[in-house]
Structures are given as structure tokens and as C-alpha cells.
Design a protein around this motif. Structure first.
Motif, PDB file in Angstrom:
ATOM      1  N   ARG A 298       0.859  -1.187   0.000  1.00  0.00           N
ATOM      2  CA  ARG A 298       0.000   0.000   0.000  1.00  0.00           C
ATOM      3  C   ARG A 298       0.895   1.237   0.000  1.00  0.00           C
ATOM      4  O   ARG A 298       1.871   1.305   0.758  1.00  0.00           O
ATOM      5  CB  ARG A 298      -0.874  -0.027   1.245  1.00  0.00           C
ATOM      6  CG  ARG A 298      -1.942   1.025   1.268  1.00  0.00           C
ATOM      7  CD  ARG A 298      -2.884   0.727   2.412  1.00  0.00           C
ATOM      8  NE  ARG A 298      -3.621   1.927   2.746  1.00  0.00           N
ATOM      9  CZ  ARG A 298      -4.829   1.930   3.237  1.00  0.00           C
ATOM     10  NH1 ARG A 298      -5.442   0.790   3.476  1.00  0.00           N
ATOM     11  NH2 ARG A 298      -5.443   3.051   3.506  1.00  0.00           N
ATOM     12  N   PHE A 299       0.587   2.188  -0.889  1.00  0.00           N
ATOM     13  CA  PHE A 299       1.384   3.403  -0.995  1.00  0.00           C
ATOM     14  C   PHE A 299       0.512   4.555  -1.483  1.00  0.00           C
ATOM     15  O   PHE A 299      -0.648   4.371  -1.835  1.00  0.00           O
ATOM     16  CB  PHE A 299       2.600   3.190  -1.910  1.00  0.00           C
ATOM     17  CG  PHE A 299       2.250   2.940  -3.356  1.00  0.00           C
ATOM     18  CD1 PHE A 299       2.308   3.964  -4.282  1.00  0.00           C
ATOM     19  CD2 PHE A 299       1.877   1.678  -3.780  1.00  0.00           C
ATOM     20  CE1 PHE A 299       1.996   3.734  -5.619  1.00  0.00           C
ATOM     21  CE2 PHE A 299       1.560   1.434  -5.101  1.00  0.00           C
ATOM     22  CZ  PHE A 299       1.620   2.467  -6.028  1.00  0.00           C
ATOM     23  N   VAL A 300       1.098   5.747  -1.499  1.00  0.00           N
ATOM     24  CA  VAL A 300       0.387   6.954  -1.914  1.00  0.00           C
ATOM     25  C   VAL A 300       1.124   7.580  -3.083  1.00  0.00           C
ATOM     26  O   VAL A 300       2.348   7.686  -3.062  1.00  0.00           O
ATOM     27  CB  VAL A 300       0.297   7.970  -0.758  1.00  0.00           C
ATOM     28  CG1 VAL A 300      -0.309   9.294  -1.222  1.00  0.00           C
ATOM     29  CG2 VAL A 300      -0.515   7.399   0.400  1.00  0.00           C
ATOM     30  N   ILE A 301       0.368   7.978  -4.105  1.00  0.00           N
ATOM     31  CA  ILE A 301       0.917   8.830  -5.154  1.00  0.00           C
ATOM     32  C   ILE A 301       0.469  10.250  -4.853  1.00  0.00           C
ATOM     33  O   ILE A 301      -0.731  10.519  -4.722  1.00  0.00           O
ATOM     34  CB  ILE A 301       0.441   8.411  -6.559  1.00  0.00           C
ATOM     35  CG1 ILE A 301       1.004   7.050  -6.941  1.00  0.00           C
ATOM     36  CG2 ILE A 301       0.860   9.471  -7.591  1.00  0.00           C
ATOM     37  CD1 ILE A 301       0.544   6.539  -8.297  1.00  0.00           C
ATOM     38  N   LYS A 302       1.444  11.137  -4.729  1.00  0.00           N
ATOM     39  CA  LYS A 302       1.176  12.560  -4.517  1.00  0.00           C
ATOM     40  C   LYS A 302       1.544  13.269  -5.812  1.00  0.00           C
ATOM     41  O   LYS A 302       2.713  13.431  -6.137  1.00  0.00           O
ATOM     42  CB  LYS A 302       2.014  13.083  -3.357  1.00  0.00           C
ATOM     43  CG  LYS A 302       1.804  14.544  -3.058  1.00  0.00           C
ATOM     44  CD  LYS A 302       2.642  14.965  -1.859  1.00  0.00           C
ATOM     45  CE  LYS A 302       2.408  16.415  -1.516  1.00  0.00           C
ATOM     46  NZ  LYS A 302       3.197  16.826  -0.329  1.00  0.00           N
ATOM     47  N   ASN A 303       0.528  13.672  -6.578  1.00  0.00           N
ATOM     48  CA  ASN A 303       0.753  14.327  -7.860  1.00  0.00           C
ATOM     49  C   ASN A 303       0.619  15.831  -7.652  1.00  0.00           C
ATOM     50  O   ASN A 303      -0.491  16.372  -7.595  1.00  0.00           O
ATOM     51  CB  ASN A 303      -0.231  13.818  -8.909  1.00  0.00           C
ATOM     52  CG  ASN A 303       0.128  14.285 -10.291  1.00  0.00           C
ATOM     53  OD1 ASN A 303       0.629  15.387 -10.482  1.00  0.00           O
ATOM     54  ND2 ASN A 303      -0.150  13.447 -11.275  1.00  0.00           N
ATOM     55  N   VAL A 304       1.767  16.496  -7.510  1.00  0.00           N
ATOM     56  CA  VAL A 304       1.790  17.932  -7.236  1.00  0.00           C
ATOM     57  C   VAL A 304       1.209  18.713  -8.414  1.00  0.00           C
ATOM     58  O   VAL A 304       0.505  19.707  -8.226  1.00  0.00           O
ATOM     59  CB  VAL A 304       3.239  18.399  -6.919  1.00  0.00           C
ATOM     60  CG1 VAL A 304       3.308  19.902  -6.734  1.00  0.00           C
ATOM     61  CG2 VAL A 304       3.753  17.665  -5.686  1.00  0.00           C
ATOM     62  N   ASN A 305       1.459  18.254  -9.638  1.00  0.00           N
ATOM     63  CA  ASN A 305       0.961  18.955 -10.832  1.00  0.00           C
ATOM     64  C   ASN A 305      -0.563  18.991 -10.886  1.00  0.00           C
ATOM     65  O   ASN A 305      -1.156  20.012 -11.204  1.00  0.00           O
ATOM     66  CB  ASN A 305       1.495  18.291 -12.094  1.00  0.00           C
ATOM     67  CG  ASN A 305       2.997  18.311 -12.147  1.00  0.00           C
ATOM     68  OD1 ASN A 305       3.632  19.275 -11.750  1.00  0.00           O
ATOM     69  ND2 ASN A 305       3.583  17.219 -12.605  1.00  0.00           N
ATOM     70  N   LYS A 306      -1.178  17.867 -10.587  1.00  0.00           N
ATOM     71  CA  LYS A 306      -2.643  17.772 -10.658  1.00  0.00           C
ATOM     72  C   LYS A 306      -3.300  18.103  -9.326  1.00  0.00           C
ATOM     73  O   LYS A 306      -4.514  18.155  -9.227  1.00  0.00           O
ATOM     74  CB  LYS A 306      -3.044  16.371 -11.118  1.00  0.00           C
ATOM     75  CG  LYS A 306      -2.567  16.057 -12.521  1.00  0.00           C
ATOM     76  CD  LYS A 306      -3.006  14.671 -12.944  1.00  0.00           C
ATOM     77  CE  LYS A 306      -2.490  14.313 -14.317  1.00  0.00           C
ATOM     78  NZ  LYS A 306      -2.957  15.163 -15.388  1.00  0.00           N
ATOM     79  N   LYS A 307      -2.466  18.276  -8.287  1.00  0.00           N
ATOM     80  CA  LYS A 307      -2.941  18.590  -6.938  1.00  0.00           C
ATOM     81  C   LYS A 307      -3.903  17.520  -6.415  1.00  0.00           C
ATOM     82  O   LYS A 307      -4.971  17.821  -5.885  1.00  0.00           O
ATOM     83  CB  LYS A 307      -3.566  19.982  -6.883  1.00  0.00           C
ATOM     84  CG  LYS A 307      -2.557  21.081  -7.165  1.00  0.00           C
ATOM     85  CD  LYS A 307      -3.183  22.440  -7.086  1.00  0.00           C
ATOM     86  CE  LYS A 307      -2.192  23.557  -7.274  1.00  0.00           C
ATOM     87  NZ  LYS A 307      -1.374  23.536  -8.456  1.00  0.00           N
ATOM     88  N   ILE A 308      -3.484  16.256  -6.603  1.00  0.00           N
ATOM     89  CA  ILE A 308      -4.273  15.135  -6.100  1.00  0.00           C
ATOM     90  C   ILE A 308      -3.361  14.150  -5.380  1.00  0.00           C
ATOM     91  O   ILE A 308      -2.155  14.117  -5.614  1.00  0.00           O
ATOM     92  CB  ILE A 308      -5.051  14.393  -7.213  1.00  0.00           C
ATOM     93  CG1 ILE A 308      -4.092  13.778  -8.239  1.00  0.00           C
ATOM     94  CG2 ILE A 308      -6.069  15.309  -7.865  1.00  0.00           C
ATOM     95  CD1 ILE A 308      -4.768  12.860  -9.247  1.00  0.00           C
ATOM     96  N   MET A 309      -3.974  13.354  -4.501  1.00  0.00           N
ATOM     97  CA  MET A 309      -3.287  12.255  -3.839  1.00  0.00           C
ATOM     98  C   MET A 309      -4.155  11.009  -3.956  1.00  0.00           C
ATOM     99  O   MET A 309      -5.382  11.098  -3.871  1.00  0.00           O
ATOM    100  CB  MET A 309      -3.000  12.611  -2.380  1.00  0.00           C
ATOM    101  CG  MET A 309      -2.034  13.784  -2.257  1.00  0.00           C
ATOM    102  SD  MET A 309      -1.679  14.272  -0.564  1.00  0.00           S
ATOM    103  CE  MET A 309      -0.627  12.938  -0.028  1.00  0.00           C
ATOM    104  N   ILE A 310      -3.504   9.881  -4.151  1.00  0.00           N
ATOM    105  CA  ILE A 310      -4.210   8.622  -4.385  1.00  0.00           C
ATOM    106  C   ILE A 310      -3.598   7.557  -3.484  1.00  0.00           C
ATOM    107  O   ILE A 310      -2.386   7.358  -3.502  1.00  0.00           O
ATOM    108  CB  ILE A 310      -4.057   8.182  -5.854  1.00  0.00           C
ATOM    109  CG1 ILE A 310      -4.429   9.320  -6.817  1.00  0.00           C
ATOM    110  CG2 ILE A 310      -4.884   6.932  -6.133  1.00  0.00           C
ATOM    111  CD1 ILE A 310      -3.822   9.166  -8.189  1.00  0.00           C
ATOM    112  N   THR A 311      -4.420   6.873  -2.711  1.00  0.00           N
ATOM    113  CA  THR A 311      -3.949   5.739  -1.929  1.00  0.00           C
ATOM    114  C   THR A 311      -4.229   4.468  -2.720  1.00  0.00           C
ATOM    115  O   THR A 311      -5.353   4.249  -3.176  1.00  0.00           O
ATOM    116  CB  THR A 311      -4.640   5.680  -0.551  1.00  0.00           C
ATOM    117  OG1 THR A 311      -4.395   6.900   0.138  1.00  0.00           O
ATOM    118  CG2 THR A 311      -4.115   4.525   0.277  1.00  0.00           C
ATOM    119  N   ILE A 312      -3.197   3.649  -2.856  1.00  0.00           N
ATOM    120  CA  ILE A 312      -3.228   2.498  -3.758  1.00  0.00           C
ATOM    121  C   ILE A 312      -2.706   1.267  -3.036  1.00  0.00           C
ATOM    122  O   ILE A 312      -1.796   1.365  -2.214  1.00  0.00           O
ATOM    123  CB  ILE A 312      -2.327   2.775  -4.981  1.00  0.00           C
ATOM    124  CG1 ILE A 312      -2.868   3.980  -5.755  1.00  0.00           C
ATOM    125  CG2 ILE A 312      -2.176   1.562  -5.876  1.00  0.00           C
ATOM    126  CD1 ILE A 312      -1.884   4.566  -6.718  1.00  0.00           C
TER     127      ILE A 312
END
Length: 118
Positions: A56-70
């Protein structure tokens, strides 16, 4: 019922599955499915290098200003939740892949980042 999408990462096909909670949150928080897919595609090198099965990890997309837990599995990807913004609380034990095209496209998976966020 889960929403499922086909995605190719590092030359392999995966089913990306959004549980009802994740799908509802993506709609409530105005996070496009395409932004989730693009975030996975943008971070595929780090996923291939650092993420193991059932991780389990998180993508922090600064460009799109979103975070996703996967949760990543060898043949499918579970999207657990999504967040519109960069202030999502990252859980203990979750590593982070940060995407920021304005500086460095990929940051390594920060195992030490957990200590910084405490």
C-alpha cells in the motif's frame, strides 16, 4: 460493485479497480479517472523499482494537486481512496511517490518520508 479499468504499466496489463468508496470519493472530490490513470503512468518507473506485491502506498501528484492511496498487486491495482489537494494525511507505513514535473519528474519512494511527516 467495483469500477474496473484496464491500464498498461511497464509493459504489463493490469486491472485498476476502484472500490465503491474510491469511486464515490473521486466523484465527490472532482478527481477524474483519467488523472488517476495518468498519475499511475507517470509514476510507473518508481512503482517498478520500489513497490512490491500487496504493498500500500500513496501517489502525490503535485501537478494535478491530487493524492491517491493504492494497494498494488502483481496482476491488479486497488484504488483505495483519492483526495483533491495535497494535504491528505498519509498513514503510518505507507510510502509515497511524488510527481512534480516543475522540478524533478520522479522522486524516489521515500521510506524515510514517514519520519518527516510525524
Amino acid at each position: 460493485m467495483n469500477k474496473e479499468y484496464n491500464i498498461t504499466l511497464f509493459g504489463f496489463d493490469f486491472v485498476m479497480s476502484l472500490a465503491p468508496h474510491a469511486y464515490k470519493r473521486s466523484r465527490d472530490r472532482n478527481v477524474c479517472i483519467n488523472d488517476i490513470i495518468e498519475s499511475l503512468e507517470d509514476s510507473q518507473e518508481a512503482i517498478a523499482d520500489y513497490v512490491q506485491n500487496d504493498t500500500r502506498f500513496v501517489i502525490k501528484n503535485v501537478n494535478k494537486k491530487i493524492m491517491i492511496t493504492i494497494c498494488f498487486h502483481y496482476d491488479w491495482i486497488d484504488i483505495i481512496t483519492v483526495w483533491n489537494g495535497l494535504d491528505f494525511l498519509i498513514s503510518e507505513g505507507e510510502d509515497v511517490i511524488e510527481i512534480n514535473r516543475n522540478q524533478i519528474k520522479y522522486y524516489e519512494l521515500f521510506a524515510m518520508l514517514r519520519n518527516v511527516l510525524k
